[in-house]
Motif scaffolding. Structure first.
Motif, short mmCIF file in Angstrom:
data_model
loop_
_atom_site.label_atom_id
_atom_site.label_comp_id
_atom_site.label_asym_id
_atom_site.label_seq_id
_atom_site.Cartn_x
_atom_site.Cartn_y
_atom_site.Cartn_z
N TRP A 77 -13.14 -4.74 6.78
CA TRP A 77 -12.42 -5.97 6.46
C TRP A 77 -12.20 -6.04 4.95
CZ3 TRP A 77 -14.20 -9.93 3.25
CH2 TRP A 77 -13.36 -11.06 3.16
N GLN A 78 -10.97 -6.40 4.55
CA GLN A 78 -10.65 -6.63 3.16
C GLN A 78 -9.96 -7.98 3.04
OE1 GLN A 78 -9.03 -3.16 0.93
NE2 GLN A 78 -9.01 -2.16 2.92
N LEU A 125 -13.69 3.40 4.58
CA LEU A 125 -13.19 3.78 5.89
C LEU A 125 -12.76 5.24 5.84
CD1 LEU A 125 -12.74 2.28 8.57
CD2 LEU A 125 -10.36 2.00 7.91
N ARG A 126 -13.55 6.14 6.49
CA ARG A 126 -13.26 7.55 6.43
C ARG A 126 -12.25 7.90 7.50
NH1 ARG A 126 -19.44 9.12 6.05
NH2 ARG A 126 -19.25 8.70 8.26
N ARG A 127 -11.00 7.75 7.19
CA ARG A 127 -9.98 8.02 8.20
C ARG A 127 -8.81 8.76 7.56
NH1 ARG A 127 -9.19 2.70 6.69
NH2 ARG A 127 -7.11 2.18 5.99
N ASP A 128 -8.05 9.41 8.38
CA ASP A 128 -6.81 10.06 7.95
C ASP A 128 -5.79 8.97 7.70
OD1 ASP A 128 -4.33 11.34 7.88
OD2 ASP A 128 -5.04 12.97 9.15
N ILE A 290 -21.90 -2.22 4.00
CA ILE A 290 -21.37 -2.03 2.65
C ILE A 290 -20.51 -3.23 2.24
CG2 ILE A 290 -20.18 -0.43 1.09
CD1 ILE A 290 -20.39 1.68 3.34
N PRO A 291 -21.07 -4.21 1.54
CA PRO A 291 -20.25 -5.27 0.93
C PRO A 291 -19.75 -4.82 -0.45
CG PRO A 291 -22.56 -5.81 0.71
CD PRO A 291 -22.50 -4.50 1.46
N GLU A 292 -18.52 -5.22 -0.79
CA GLU A 292 -17.91 -4.81 -2.06
C GLU A 292 -17.15 -5.97 -2.70
OE1 GLU A 292 -15.62 -1.12 -1.69
OE2 GLU A 292 -16.39 -1.00 0.35
N LEU A 293 -17.01 -5.88 -4.01
CA LEU A 293 -16.20 -6.82 -4.76
C LEU A 293 -15.25 -6.02 -5.64
CD1 LEU A 293 -15.56 -9.75 -5.50
CD2 LEU A 293 -17.31 -9.60 -7.30
N HIS A 294 -13.93 -6.15 -5.38
CA HIS A 294 -12.91 -5.40 -6.10
C HIS A 294 -12.13 -6.31 -7.05
CE1 HIS A 294 -12.78 -1.47 -3.85
NE2 HIS A 294 -13.57 -2.19 -3.06
N PHE A 307 -15.70 -5.56 3.18
CA PHE A 307 -16.95 -5.35 3.91
C PHE A 307 -16.74 -4.26 4.95
CE2 PHE A 307 -19.72 -6.21 7.56
CZ PHE A 307 -20.96 -6.25 6.94
N THR A 308 -17.72 -3.37 5.06
CA THR A 308 -17.67 -2.30 6.05
C THR A 308 -18.97 -2.25 6.83
OG1 THR A 308 -16.15 -0.92 4.77
CG2 THR A 308 -17.51 0.20 6.40
#
Length: 323
Positions: A77-78, A125-128, A290-294, A307-308
């Protein structure tokens, strides 16, 4: 195969238990996971050793074999964007006794297909990025040289299964230095690739770090990347503090910036994150939170949360001897 979000949410409270034992799962969950895991792990081990025996020697049934199959399901989620889920598959079949040491790779998330450094961000997100339904299969020739003693290189090639088929070749080199007599270590990872659909790409990662205590490790990571598709040099600089919380859990605290251009450097994103990883069950099932702040340039550097949640299952065959 997708692991439902409700299942992901259900295992979060389990990860908060103390490190007493080797599993956070309930008995009925263990009963369902164990047969599937054992069956797939035997297939991974038998497949790699049988192929190695055909091309190599009888020692393939007794030497160490580092083959594995990894399945991971992610919920991402972003802020100001939609929820996303993704399934990632990666397999590695080692052939250690083959005359020319080989490794068979099967992956749905090769690093060449993960977009720009800005797209990758913290690799939540490890995706193509272009076509998540495709799979890459290739064969690597491994260098027996120890990367502490010289540059360890491997050359590989294969095909990405899509229409039309997308062949590729890649050259990878790695090196590790102990700096002086102190605790600092410097590592270097470099890869040059060519995909028929995208052209050439080059990436370089330099990692310097040292332990601060038995449970803390400090790292500074610098990355460079160039892709013919985008034709711009990208860079990132980050710092990480890794902490061992217990026998089965760890935390990472990180800060990084991502930019591009060598002539007029331009910062596109700053971000902070914490990454909690938990061994839920006997080094088989793992949970990542994994929470993040960009602070992205395209949002005028206003803060944006992300958040992942990731569940990962690992299948590995044990070292065994032929009976």
């Amino acid at each position: 195969m997708r692991i439902p979000l409700l299942l992901c949410l259900a295992v979060i409270p389990l990860s908060l238990h103390a490190d007493d034992g080797d599993s956070d799962l309930t008995p009925w969950m263990v009963e369902r996971i164990t047969p599937v895991h054992d069956s797939v792990s035997r297939w991974v081990s038998n497949t790699s050793r049988n192929i190695d025996d055909f091309f190599g020697s009888d020692d393939s049934y007794s030497v160490e074999n580092r083959s594995f199959l990894r399945l991971s399901s992610e919920f991402d989620w972003q802020e100001s964007e939609d929820f996303e889920t993704d399934l990632s598959i990666r397999a590695r079949l080692d052939l250690p006794t083959t005359r020319d040491r080989l490794r068979l790779l099967i992956e749905s998330d090769p690093e060449e297909r993960q977009g720009t450094l800005a797209d990758q961000g913290s690799q939540r997100l490890r995706r193509d990025q272009n076509d998540s339904s495709s799979t890459t299969i290739g064969l690597d020739h491994l260098d027996s040289k120890d990367k502490r003693e010289g540059w360890a290189t491997r050359f590989g090639g294969g095909v990405r299964f899509r229409l039309p088929l997308d062949p590729y070749v890649r050259l990878t080199s790695e090196r590790l230095w102990d700096l002086g007599n102190g605790p600092w270590q410097l590592g270097s990872y470099n890869r040059l690739s060519w995909f028929n659909s995208d052209g050439y790409s080059a990436r370089s990662r330099w990692d310097i770090g040292r332990p601060l205590s038995e449970s803390l490790h400090l790292r500074y990571i610098t990355q460079f990347q160039w892709q013919e598709e985008y034709d711009t040099l990208e860079f990132s600089q980050g710092a990480e503090l890794n902490q061992i919380l217990g026998r089965r859990s760890a935390m990472r605290y990180a800060a990084a910036m991502v930019g591009n251009s060598s002539s007029s450097p331009r910062i596109n994103d700053y971000y902070l994150l914490t990454h909690y990883r938990r061994d839920l069950h006997r080094e088989i099932l793992y949970l990542d939170v994994i929470p993040e702040l960009h602070f992205p340039r395209d949002a005028n550097f206003d803060p944006r949360w992300a958040f992942t949640l990731r569940l990962e299952m690992l299948f590995r065959g044990d070292i065994r001897k032929r009976e």
